[in-house]
Design a protein around this motif. Structure first.
Motif, PDB file in Angstrom:
ATOM      1  N   UNK A 114       0.864  -1.171   0.000  1.00  0.00           N
ATOM      2  CA  UNK A 114       0.000   0.000   0.000  1.00  0.00           C
ATOM      3  C   UNK A 114       0.906   1.228   0.000  1.00  0.00           C
ATOM      4  N   UNK A 115       0.439   2.302  -0.632  1.00  0.00           N
ATOM      5  CA  UNK A 115       1.263   3.502  -0.787  1.00  0.00           C
ATOM      6  C   UNK A 115       0.640   4.633   0.015  1.00  0.00           C
ATOM      7  N   UNK A 116       1.436   5.300   0.803  1.00  0.00           N
ATOM      8  CA  UNK A 116       0.910   6.410   1.592  1.00  0.00           C
ATOM      9  C   UNK A 116       2.015   7.425   1.847  1.00  0.00           C
ATOM     10  N   UNK A 117       1.743   8.696   1.516  1.00  0.00           N
ATOM     11  CA  UNK A 117       2.702   9.764   1.795  1.00  0.00           C
ATOM     12  C   UNK A 117       4.122   9.425   1.358  1.00  0.00           C
ATOM     13  N   UNK A 118       4.260   8.986   0.115  1.00  0.00           N
ATOM     14  CA  UNK A 118       5.578   8.675  -0.433  1.00  0.00           C
ATOM     15  C   UNK A 118       6.272   7.468   0.161  1.00  0.00           C
ATOM     16  N   UNK A 119       5.546   6.679   0.947  1.00  0.00           N
ATOM     17  CA  UNK A 119       6.141   5.470   1.508  1.00  0.00           C
ATOM     18  C   UNK A 119       5.412   4.247   0.968  1.00  0.00           C
ATOM     19  N   UNK A 120       6.169   3.163   0.819  1.00  0.00           N
ATOM     20  CA  UNK A 120       5.590   1.881   0.429  1.00  0.00           C
ATOM     21  C   UNK A 120       5.470   1.016   1.681  1.00  0.00           C
ATOM     22  N   UNK A 121       4.275   0.522   1.957  1.00  0.00           N
ATOM     23  CA  UNK A 121       4.046  -0.342   3.121  1.00  0.00           C
ATOM     24  C   UNK A 121       3.642  -1.733   2.645  1.00  0.00           C
ATOM     25  N   UNK A 122       4.100  -2.771   3.346  1.00  0.00           N
ATOM     26  CA  UNK A 122       3.558  -4.107   3.101  1.00  0.00           C
ATOM     27  C   UNK A 122       2.131  -4.118   3.618  1.00  0.00           C
ATOM     28  N   UNK A 123       1.196  -4.502   2.741  1.00  0.00           N
ATOM     29  CA  UNK A 123      -0.216  -4.563   3.165  1.00  0.00           C
ATOM     30  C   UNK A 123      -0.466  -5.937   3.796  1.00  0.00           C
ATOM     31  N   UNK A 124       0.353  -6.271   4.790  1.00  0.00           N
ATOM     32  CA  UNK A 124       0.263  -7.594   5.409  1.00  0.00           C
ATOM     33  C   UNK A 124      -0.784  -7.589   6.527  1.00  0.00           C
ATOM     34  N   UNK A 125      -0.939  -8.749   7.171  1.00  0.00           N
ATOM     35  CA  UNK A 125      -1.950  -8.862   8.221  1.00  0.00           C
ATOM     36  C   UNK A 125      -1.784  -7.814   9.302  1.00  0.00           C
ATOM     37  N   UNK A 126      -0.569  -7.572   9.672  1.00  0.00           N
ATOM     38  CA  UNK A 126      -0.283  -6.591  10.718  1.00  0.00           C
ATOM     39  C   UNK A 126      -0.734  -5.189  10.302  1.00  0.00           C
ATOM     40  N   UNK A 127      -0.510  -4.849   9.045  1.00  0.00           N
ATOM     41  CA  UNK A 127      -0.924  -3.534   8.539  1.00  0.00           C
ATOM     42  C   UNK A 127      -2.450  -3.407   8.606  1.00  0.00           C
ATOM     43  N   UNK A 128      -3.150  -4.466   8.158  1.00  0.00           N
ATOM     44  CA  UNK A 128      -4.625  -4.465   8.168  1.00  0.00           C
ATOM     45  C   UNK A 128      -5.125  -4.352   9.620  1.00  0.00           C
ATOM     46  N   UNK A 129      -4.472  -5.052  10.505  1.00  0.00           N
ATOM     47  CA  UNK A 129      -4.884  -5.043  11.916  1.00  0.00           C
ATOM     48  C   UNK A 129      -4.780  -3.635  12.510  1.00  0.00           C
ATOM     49  N   UNK A 130      -3.809  -2.878  12.025  1.00  0.00           N
ATOM     50  CA  UNK A 130      -3.537  -1.573  12.635  1.00  0.00           C
ATOM     51  C   UNK A 130      -4.023  -0.372  11.821  1.00  0.00           C
ATOM     52  N   UNK A 131      -4.937  -0.614  10.888  1.00  0.00           N
ATOM     53  CA  UNK A 131      -5.403   0.486  10.036  1.00  0.00           C
ATOM     54  C   UNK A 131      -6.031   1.631  10.829  1.00  0.00           C
ATOM     55  N   UNK A 132      -6.790   1.292  11.884  1.00  0.00           N
ATOM     56  CA  UNK A 132      -7.463   2.337  12.672  1.00  0.00           C
ATOM     57  C   UNK A 132      -6.421   3.282  13.281  1.00  0.00           C
ATOM     58  N   UNK A 133      -5.314   2.733  13.709  1.00  0.00           N
ATOM     59  CA  UNK A 133      -4.232   3.550  14.262  1.00  0.00           C
ATOM     60  C   UNK A 133      -3.514   4.303  13.147  1.00  0.00           C
ATOM     61  N   UNK A 134      -3.233   3.571  12.053  1.00  0.00           N
ATOM     62  CA  UNK A 134      -2.474   4.153  10.945  1.00  0.00           C
ATOM     63  C   UNK A 134      -3.178   5.392  10.399  1.00  0.00           C
ATOM     64  N   UNK A 135      -4.510   5.296  10.242  1.00  0.00           N
ATOM     65  CA  UNK A 135      -5.265   6.424   9.701  1.00  0.00           C
ATOM     66  C   UNK A 135      -5.999   7.221  10.782  1.00  0.00           C
ATOM     67  N   UNK A 136      -5.702   6.960  12.049  1.00  0.00           N
ATOM     68  CA  UNK A 136      -6.319   7.665  13.183  1.00  0.00           C
ATOM     69  C   UNK A 136      -7.838   7.760  13.024  1.00  0.00           C
ATOM     70  N   UNK A 137      -8.462   6.613  12.774  1.00  0.00           N
ATOM     71  CA  UNK A 137      -9.911   6.585  12.557  1.00  0.00           C
ATOM     72  C   UNK A 137     -10.439   5.217  12.990  1.00  0.00           C
ATOM     73  N   UNK A 138     -11.249   5.234  14.062  1.00  0.00           N
ATOM     74  CA  UNK A 138     -11.722   3.971  14.643  1.00  0.00           C
ATOM     75  C   UNK A 138     -12.731   3.231  13.779  1.00  0.00           C
ATOM     76  N   UNK A 139     -13.179   3.849  12.691  1.00  0.00           N
ATOM     77  CA  UNK A 139     -14.134   3.149  11.826  1.00  0.00           C
ATOM     78  C   UNK A 139     -13.487   2.036  10.998  1.00  0.00           C
ATOM     79  N   UNK A 140     -12.154   2.008  10.968  1.00  0.00           N
ATOM     80  CA  UNK A 140     -11.486   0.935  10.210  1.00  0.00           C
ATOM     81  C   UNK A 140     -11.631  -0.387  10.945  1.00  0.00           C
ATOM     82  N   UNK A 141     -12.185  -1.387  10.296  1.00  0.00           N
ATOM     83  CA  UNK A 141     -12.324  -2.721  10.891  1.00  0.00           C
ATOM     84  C   UNK A 141     -12.471  -3.734   9.758  1.00  0.00           C
TER      85      UNK A 141
END
Ligand SMILES: [Zn+2]
Ligand SMILES: [Zn+2]
Length: 366
Positions: A114-141
């Motif tokens: 996944x691409x965000x703010x000029x960075x490449x992130x592995x869209x792995x399980x850990x990334x999916x698990x932490x989306x609410x934190x990553x995007x500071x939005x509790x609606x991510x689930x």
């Protein structure tokens, strides 16, 4: 790399030689020289196809000759036609996928990026698990908190409903994954590419739906992915490690150039040459072989070069380097009026006048 052939190896040797030559002295002279050469070629009815068209893999069809075409600004010139395969079976020189992980325990091996703010992130399980934190939005689930299972679109219908601009609310909080076979009925797409690009004084914005370039391995390079719309619906539409994913209407396409999409291409002093932009200039990988990004790239991501033959585009002293993979932007704009995807039989990319049916009637003779 199954498709490398003798023809291409010979060209690579040619590029390496050309890359060390300087065709015409200083910069302004060089531009005048290019212009004169192009004018001479345009006037020749027997002008041959630019050598770079030989770099396309055998699955890509290039017209036998040049056609008359009208570019995005109304310029009338000569183009060649490239037919890009959308068939899921074609060999692009690397694997397609994976995209979405299936469980929050899945590693980067089983997931794309996944691409965000000029960075490449592995869209792995850990990334999916932490989306609410990553995007500071509790609606991510995107996952079941009890089992860790990730919600992934699992059919063509689900992919279509989740990938459209107004995401079906049913697919909010899904990882959107469309498989190459969902596009198997799509007709190959033809593109008009200017044979003699010349850098213009004004940039040309690209059509967000029209693509930015064609990679020699048969993959379309697309405009930036509409990340705001994707995230706004609490979906994630990962790219594979090579920067590509599938849209059932256009097939597999790139939004980023990474190490693995820079394959099976000619190496020159400017890095690997990957494909051609819709304005006719070539696109090289981000970095030079020395690992450095050229320091003189303009707003569109291109630069003028001494030695107008670099990359096998004789008489053309300008090319692009692909944007940073994390930028979601292979090119930022075109430096010359552009060609386009061909609709019907029209050889016009003239956006000022619109498609032929929409043009005002010619003035009445007075
Ligand atoms: Zn896309
Ligand atoms: Zn360069």
């Amino acid at each position: 790399m199954k498709n490398i052939n003798v023809r291409r190896l010979a060209l690579i040797a040619g590029v390496l030689t050309l890359g060390t030559l300087t065709a015409c002295g200083d910069h302004s002279n060089s531009e005048a020289h290019v212009h004169a050469q192009n004018e001479a070629r345009k006037q020749s009815t027997t002008a041959s196809l630019p050598t770079i068209t030989n770099y396309f893999t055998d699955d890509v069809i290039v017209s036998d000759s040049l056609v008359e075409c009208t570019l995005s600004d109304g310029t009338e010139t000569s183009c060649y036609i490239v037919t890009m395969p959308i068939n899921s079976e074609i060999d692009v020189g690397h694997d397609k996928g994976p995209w979405c992980p299936r469980n929050i325990s899945d590693t980067a091996e089983d997931a794309g990026i996944w691409l965000n703010d000029n960075e490449v992130y592995d869209a792995d399980g850990n990334f999916i698990e932490n989306l609410a934190t990553f995007y500071s939005d509790d609606n991510w689930q995107l996952f079941n908190p009890e089992t860790g299972e990730i919600k992934v679109t699992d059919s063509k219908d689900a992919c279509l409903a989740a990938a459209r601009p107004d995401v079906d609310p049913k697919y909010q909080n899904y990882c959107v994954e469309c498989l190459p076979e969902y596009a198997e009925d799509v007709e190959p797409q033809k593109y008009l590419i200017p044979a003699y690009p010349e850098k213009a004084s004004r940039i040309t914005q690209f059509d967000p739906h029209g693509g930015v370039g064609l990679a020699f391995n048969g993959v379309k390079m697309d405009a930036p992915a509409p990340v705001d719309a994707i995230l706004g619906a609490y979906t994630l539409a990962p790219f594979d490690d090579c920067g590509g994913h599938v849209n059932p209407h256009v097939g597999y396409h790139y939004h980023a150039i990474t190490e693995c999409s820079s394959i099976d291409t000619a190496l020159s002093t400017h890095g690997k040459m990957l494909g051609v932009a819709l304005d006719g200039f070539t696109i090289f990988e981000r970095k030079h072989p020395d690992g450095l990004v050229p320091d003189d790239l303009d707003d569109c991501g291109g630069h003028a070069i001494d030695g107008s033959g670099v990359g096998g585009q004789e008489g053309i002293g300008y090319h692009y380097h692909a944007g940073d993979a994390g930028s979601n932007q292979i090119l930022a704009c075109f430096s010359a009026p552009s060609g386009c995807a061909i609709e019907g039989d029209s050889m016009h990319c003239d956006v000022r006048r619109g498609p032929p049916g929409n043009r005002p009637p010619p003035p009445k003779p007075s």
